[in-house]
Write an enzyme that holds these catalytic residues in place. Sequence first.
Site, short mmCIF file in Angstrom:
data_model
loop_
_atom_site.label_atom_id
_atom_site.label_comp_id
_atom_site.label_asym_id
_atom_site.label_seq_id
_atom_site.Cartn_x
_atom_site.Cartn_y
_atom_site.Cartn_z
N SER A 102 0.81 -1.21 0.00
CA SER A 102 0.00 0.00 0.00
C SER A 102 0.85 1.27 0.00
CB SER A 102 -0.96 -0.04 1.20
OG SER A 102 -2.03 0.86 1.03
N ASP A 399 -5.39 -4.24 -2.73
CA ASP A 399 -4.41 -3.89 -1.71
C ASP A 399 -4.14 -5.08 -0.79
OD1 ASP A 399 -3.14 -2.75 0.58
OD2 ASP A 399 -4.05 -0.82 0.17
#
Length: 542
Positions: A102, A399
């Site tokens: 991320s 993610d």
Amino acid sequence: MMEGTEYSKAKGTSDVQGNRSQEIRISVDLSNGEKAANIQRMENVRQSLHELKIDCSQDNVPGIAVLGSGGGLRAMIALQGTLQELENQNLLGTVKYLCGVSGSTWCMSYLYKHEDWPKKLPTLEKGLCEKLAGGSWEMNKLLDALGAAVDEDDEYSLTDFWAYAIIYEMLSELDEALLSEQDCEKGKAPYPIYAAVDGKRLTEASKTSKEIWFEFTPHEAGFPSPGGFVSTTHFGSEFENAELKKKNKQKNIGYLRGLWGSALASSEEIKKAIIDSLKQFIFGRNVDAAHLQEEKKQSETYRMRSVLKDERNLLRKDAQVQDYVTVCEILEKESVEAAKQTPLHEKASIGVWTLPKIAFKTLPLLRTWTWGSNRNFLYKCCDIQSGDLANDDIISLVDAGLAINSAYPLLLRPERKVNLILSFDFSSGDPFETVKMAAKYCKENNIPFPKLDEKTLEKDKDNPENCYIFQEENAPTVIHIPLFNRVNCEGKIDEWNEKYSIFKLSSYTDQEIRDLLRVAKQNVSNLNTKERILAEIQNAVK
């Protein structure tokens, strides 16, 4: 299953339709590109160790890796400060791998545009501060990128909108560079690994499954387990049974940042951010009556408006977005008033109906919550041994923080031979959640991992130390460093966590950025921490 670095029945060329592609590799081994980069990097690591008065032979160079967790903008900034201080303390040169999730991947992709970025960190840090605190974004550029994605990408998803309309504004950069262009084969920097997970197969129970993890490197993208990879240049292209059917445009860093960092907030906050962004486009748009009358003659326009109306009715049933259906209503309205200012469509190099088209393709995806849609390069691949993975022509990548907010599964591949992990945790909530999830993952998949002292971690959850070392014979050593701790944020950990919320979707002031860089650097420069890292490096050599 084929071993080594052989490609799946690779006897043809990679750019001729109908031939077996050399771009698909079925193996659990590392790519040739990564192997070559590691050879060069390990020699540089050995020299760096020698400068620290730690000598080792070419056959005994330790595999040291840095893990940067997720954490939105604060992770991006904190990793920048962490790497800067590792370099200041002459420790960065000993690192073989840098792996991020991320927000950490945003920092990595910013740095790796420069082959020798470790030697340019002060300048890059200054540039990052200027970009985040004082940078700007251009509506024209945003709409051009989003309009192209809508027109050209059959697999358009919320990731495209998130990347071009949200992340671009947050980072003040729409990076059109390519991951495959990151030059790391000379070993001047740690080898980069960017993490994602398979959203279609991600459930609460599967968070610790090996098969959901997906990795990106400058050379390849793919599933380490069961071992299926495609060259990074061909990620997103259309394959069937390892045959290249259609070569699509390579995904740029701007898009990948959206894919890697698509879990910055709750689903409700993400929906609100997306629809508010759409409303911003529409509210700022005035179209003169004559232009509208011309557009009304086009049947495509009527079809689009009809579908939008149907979509609005469906969205009304969704409690999470019903407050925002005015976006659709705005699109249905025909403005007959003369424009009071230069219409947005005239400012941007897009057609007047590109904005409705963007909404037309984006709003239904909010209802189906469709993210990270890309062509599955393993579609109908008879050589892959992995349940139903080969059955879907589309994969959904999201993610990795939705599974484990630090990419231990990618570093712990035995082929990477990592025996010391420096885990810098920038996530919110429990500062030990990532390492506890990693321990659970390893236990369930029979992977060596040091035992954790659960009682100590529970006791320290709200007021952590600045450095924890977990070690056990025949397992990698893990040095775990929470971002905000009792050393650099004494008595004010909650205040720092609130100030630098990972859910923040706008940037920080220059002073806030510099304060965050400072505390991140303290986590490395602290004498106790530096000495413990050095001691564990020496142990890794032994």
